[in-house]
Design an enzyme around this catalytic site. Structure first.
Site, PDB file in Angstrom:
ATOM      1  N   GLU A  61     -48.586 -20.970  33.612  1.00 43.29           N
ATOM      2  CA  GLU A  61     -49.044 -20.053  34.659  1.00 43.29           C
ATOM      3  C   GLU A  61     -49.997 -18.995  34.130  1.00 43.29           C
ATOM      4  O   GLU A  61     -50.820 -18.463  34.880  1.00 43.29           O
ATOM      5  CB  GLU A  61     -47.854 -19.395  35.356  1.00 43.29           C
ATOM      6  CG  GLU A  61     -47.048 -20.339  36.250  1.00 43.29           C
ATOM      7  CD  GLU A  61     -45.953 -21.079  35.496  1.00 43.29           C
ATOM      8  OE1 GLU A  61     -45.935 -21.006  34.244  1.00 43.29           O
ATOM      9  OE2 GLU A  61     -45.108 -21.721  36.145  1.00 43.29           O
ATOM     10  N   LYS A 173     -38.298 -17.634  49.714  1.00 46.62           N
ATOM     11  CA  LYS A 173     -38.255 -19.027  50.163  1.00 46.62           C
ATOM     12  C   LYS A 173     -37.972 -19.114  51.664  1.00 46.62           C
ATOM     13  O   LYS A 173     -38.584 -19.921  52.373  1.00 46.62           O
ATOM     14  CB  LYS A 173     -37.165 -19.767  49.369  1.00 46.62           C
ATOM     15  CG  LYS A 173     -37.281 -21.272  49.468  1.00 46.62           C
ATOM     16  CD  LYS A 173     -36.364 -21.968  48.466  1.00 46.62           C
ATOM     17  CE  LYS A 173     -36.571 -23.468  48.519  1.00 46.62           C
ATOM     18  NZ  LYS A 173     -35.731 -24.185  47.537  1.00 46.62           N
ATOM     19  N   MET A 497     -60.490 -11.293  13.067  1.00 46.58           N
ATOM     20  CA  MET A 497     -60.641  -9.845  13.239  1.00 46.58           C
ATOM     21  C   MET A 497     -59.490  -9.101  12.572  1.00 46.58           C
ATOM     22  O   MET A 497     -59.672  -8.044  11.982  1.00 46.58           O
ATOM     23  CB  MET A 497     -60.733  -9.491  14.725  1.00 46.58           C
ATOM     24  CG  MET A 497     -61.183  -8.071  14.996  1.00 46.58           C
ATOM     25  SD  MET A 497     -62.797  -7.706  14.276  1.00 46.58           S
ATOM     26  CE  MET A 497     -63.872  -7.901  15.705  1.00 46.58           C
TER      27      MET A 497
END
Lengths: 592, 202
Positions: A61, A173, A497
């Site tokens: 997600e 729901k 970095m």
């Protein structure tokens, strides 16, 4: 803007909450969503097939949130992501935070357990509106079918208006399963209320114009706001009218064509020396849609000490936050600049009087000792530098006449700064990068979102070997969607970095920064994506062309110099002009 | 310095969290916060008193307005607004037989401070007082210095309301924001109470 449905308001249909969700999204102009199904959002997924919405199935997600973000950055439209409750929702968090700090319009839809069991620690229940409170512009909980349409519509209005940002709508729901009358027009949100502290009024503008007239060494600081406001043309016209050089922030890159004679390039921690020196020596800074982030100001006490400051900004809470300004014009940049131009026209201001010529000559002279260019002029000595790779990707796109149609999505770290330095963006919305949050793993999913928003454009992922592994699972999404994305992995075997900071500030104690990677070409191959390894400079251009002209996605693993650094660099807390220069353009590694 | 903000916010669940979360993010300590109903059903009214640098007020207001649930924000100073607090104070006071003088003295004190005795128990009594924060602190300090044992204190935190528009405008025209109380003749009686403590609640 929303399209009206043809529904007769007196005879509106009764739909389920799930159907209302998609119908409202269609009404808001949404054609693509990025998501991942799960228990609490299943009623919505069940109804999806009835609506003209393309659903991109992600692999995590976080990818969905970044794709919606990349989609929004590339197109200017609001991106939409969908997740289920609990872990699905919490996986969105990094992506929403990325969008929040960079002011990107995203609407996130999450499923939630049934309203009857809310607060009972039901399976996959989490308080996602509580969790996302500080990383969304606003969020909603819909517990009834009736809530869904008005909340979605308000979410879109909030996400797009003022200073944009992400909005989350959590839908239980039972709200998805319930039904009610659906009338898109009837649930239009109340008219947008602008922030009451906007005050770009004529007297303030006249003050700004007076400051401009008194200035002979002005610099425009162009931020993300020029793109967000769609004010690219107005900023250029303004700069040309008054002959003011323009420095851009990382997120402003592309807003001003790099080849424009007044364009200086990127300012800040890894900005080019003449840009930062120009800011430090300026007598007037015109900050357009930027927020004086610590990465662009360096030490605030020594920042542009002789400059008056004019701040044009849409968010009143940014005024005087980091840098005290002399005039604040709080409003939409495009509107403010248009009004200023009108005032100047009415007053019959002289056009074409060039008071900044000497100043621009001084800046041009400073370009002479540009440390950032050293590496480009370096003859091929058998080493492959990341700067070469990025510069060649730019050269290749330029030679192919595709520069305005090439979107680069970067990850975060050294390669991101090299991209900003060596890829000269000519068109707006062609650089997609996580500026404020600095989210590693952003590039690949954001590029997918950008490609789906702009299928006609060439999209490159430029990622390091560290960040790429964070979201590499989305390679599979690329294949499932059948889209053509070019992937350049800048592989130096380090979290580059981090290593550079360890080199500079931690006595070269490379704690946990060397990173092992899989063979990225084989990894891509396992997904059905062709690829190539590049180790020599001469191979870069032909391989880049091969990737760009391929029929499918293509991955190039660039094995670059291991211990290269991004220069110039301003150490945290140092003044903007106290930059550390490249110690020696020739960097030999232990293996040589 | 102490800033006093009056915020009109939507009367919906979760609004308090959004306000509190904003102050937490800005790392500003809330000194007091009162929430209640207003003349409109859909709006709640909050009086937020917080400790922040003088120049932080603009940013706090601007940030409050960025919350979608905030409809209006006003920052008021003492001169421009009536700022009140209610306190319940439970003081140890034995049965009359054992400490008659102490109870009598408490009643007298309450009288001077315009506080009311609202509960009388065998071992304690409870005082209710409404006034500016400094006056409540005044009563508490007198009680402490008179060696009364304060058992419990409950304070509502400050509530504020801007004074009538007309007079407020006069005040501003006079430029006397900080000494403005004298401009309002019909002051409540308790405003005029002698008080040894500096007024810090503006």
């Amino acid at each position: 803007m929303p399209k009206a449905t043809k529904t007769n308001p007196n005879n509106a249909p009764t739909l389920t909450g799930a159907e209302i969700l998609w119908a409202t999204l269609v009404g808001e102009g949404v054609s693509t969503v990025f998501g991942y199904p799960g228990g609490a959002i299943l009623p919505a997924y069940d109804a999806l097939r009835k609506f003209p919405i393309h659903h991109v199935l992600v692999r995590h997600e976080q990818g969905a949130a970044h794709m919606a973000d990349g989609y929004a950055r590339a197109s200017g439209k609001t991106g939409v992501c969908v997740a289920t409750s609990g872990p699905g929702a919490t996986n969105l968090v990094t992506g929403l935070a990325t969008a929040m700090i960079d002011s990107i319009p995203v609407v996130a839809i999450t499923g939630q357990v049934s309203s009857k069991v809310l607060g009972s620690d039901a399976f996959q229940e989490i308080d996602i509106t509580g969790i996302t409170l500080p990383i969304t512009k606003h969020n909603f909980v819909a517990t009834r079918a009736e809530d869904i349409a008005p909340m979605i519509r308000e979410a879109f209005q909030i996400a797009q208006s003022g200073r944009p940002g992400p909005v989350l709508v959590d839908i239980t729901k039972d709200a998805q399963q319930g039904s009610c009358v659906y009338d898109f027009e009837a649930v239009a949100p109340a008219p947008y209320r602008p922030h009451p502290m906007l005050r770009a009024e004529t007297p303030e503008m006249v003050k700004a114009i007076e400051l401009m007239r008194a200035s002979t060494r002005p610099v425009i600081l162009a931020g993300h706001g020029i793109i967000q406001s769609g004010a690219e043309r107005e900023v250029i016209a303004f700069a040309e009218r008054h002959n003011i050089p323009i420095a851009t922030t990382l997120l402003g890159l592309g807003g001003i064509p790099a080849s424009h004679p007044l364009s200086l390039g990127m300012m800040g921690m890894h900005g080019e020396s003449w840009v930062n020196n120009a800011i430090q020596q300026s007598d007037l800074l015109l900050a357009f849609g930027m927020r004086f982030d610590d990465r662009v100001t360096g030490n605030l006490a020594t920042y542009a000490p002789n400059a008056k400051k004019i701040h044009v900004e849409i968010d009143p809470s940014e005024i005087n936050k980091n840098v005290k300004v002399d005039v604040a014009l709080i409003g939409d940049l495009k509107e403010v600049l248009t009004t200023i131009a009108k005032i100047l026209d009415e007053r019959g201001e002289p056009r074409g009087v060039d008071v900044t010529k000497q100043w621009r000559d001084e800046i041009r002279a400073m370009k002479g000792d540009a440390s950032v260019r050293d590496i480009i002029n370096l003859p091929d000595n058998g080493h492959l530098y990341a700067a070469h790779v990025i510069n060649d990707i730019w050269q290749e796109a330029k030679a192919a006449g595709r520069l305005d149609s090439t979107i680069i999505a970067t990850d975060v770290g050294q390669h991101q700064m090299w991209e900003a330095q060596y890829f000269k963006h000519e068109a707006t919305r062609t650089l997609i990068t996580s500026g404020g949050l600095g989210t590693m793993g952003f590039a690949l999913p954001a590029a997918i979102g950008a490609k789906i928003a702009c299928p006609e454009k060439d999209v490159w992922v430029i990622a390091g070997d560290g960040g790429f592994q964070m979201t590499a699972a989305e390679l599979s999404t690329i294949v499932q969607e059948g889209i053509h994305i070019n992937i350049a992995v800048i592989n130096n075997g380090f979290l580059g970095m981090v290593r550079q900071w360890q080199e500079a500030f931690y006595d070269k104690n490379y704690a946990c920064s060397p990173i092992l990677s899989p063979d990225f070409v084989i990894l891509a191959g396992a997904h059905g994506i062709p690829g190539a390894n590049v180790t020599k400079r001469a191979e870069v251009l032909p391989t880049v062309t091969k990737a760009r002209t391929a029929d499918t996605a293509f991955l190039i693993n660039f094995a670059v110099e291991k211990e290269d650094g991004v220069y110039p660099m301003i150490a945290p807390g140092a003044a903007l002009h106290e930059m550390v220069r490249r110690p020696n353009p020739l960097i030999e590694t232990a293996e040589d | 310095m102490l800033h006093t903000f009056i915020a009109l916010v939507d009367n919906k669940p979760g609004v308090l969290t959004r306000i509190a979360s904003l102050f937490r993010r800005l790392n500003i300590n809330i000194a007091s916060l009162t929430v209640g109903e207003t003349e409109r059903d859909d709006l709640s009214r909050m009086t937020i008193v917080c400790e922040a640098p003088e120049n932080a007020a603009h940013r706090i207001r601007a940030s409050l307005y960025k919350l979608e649930i905030v409809r209006d924000v006003d920052e008021v100073t003492r001169g421009e607004a009536v700022i009140r607090e209610l306190a319940l104070i439970k003081v140890a006071a034995g049965p009359p037989a054992s400490s008659m003088s102490s109870r009598t003295h408490l009643f007298e004190l309450a009288n001077v401070f315009r506080a009311r005795v609202v509960d009388l128990a065998p071992e304690s009594l409870m005082l209710e007082m409404t006034g500016s924060a400094s006056k409540i602190e005044g009563l508490l300090q007198v009680l402490a210095e008179s060696h009364y044992k304060i058992l419990e204190v409950s304070r509502t935190g400050r509530m504020a309301m801007r004074r009538g528009k007309h007079t407020s405008r006069v005040l501003k025209a006079l430029g006397s924001k900080d000494h403005g109380d004298a401009e309002f003749p019909p002051l409540a009686a308790d405003e005029a109470l002698p008080n040894q403590f500096a007024e810090h609640d503006a």
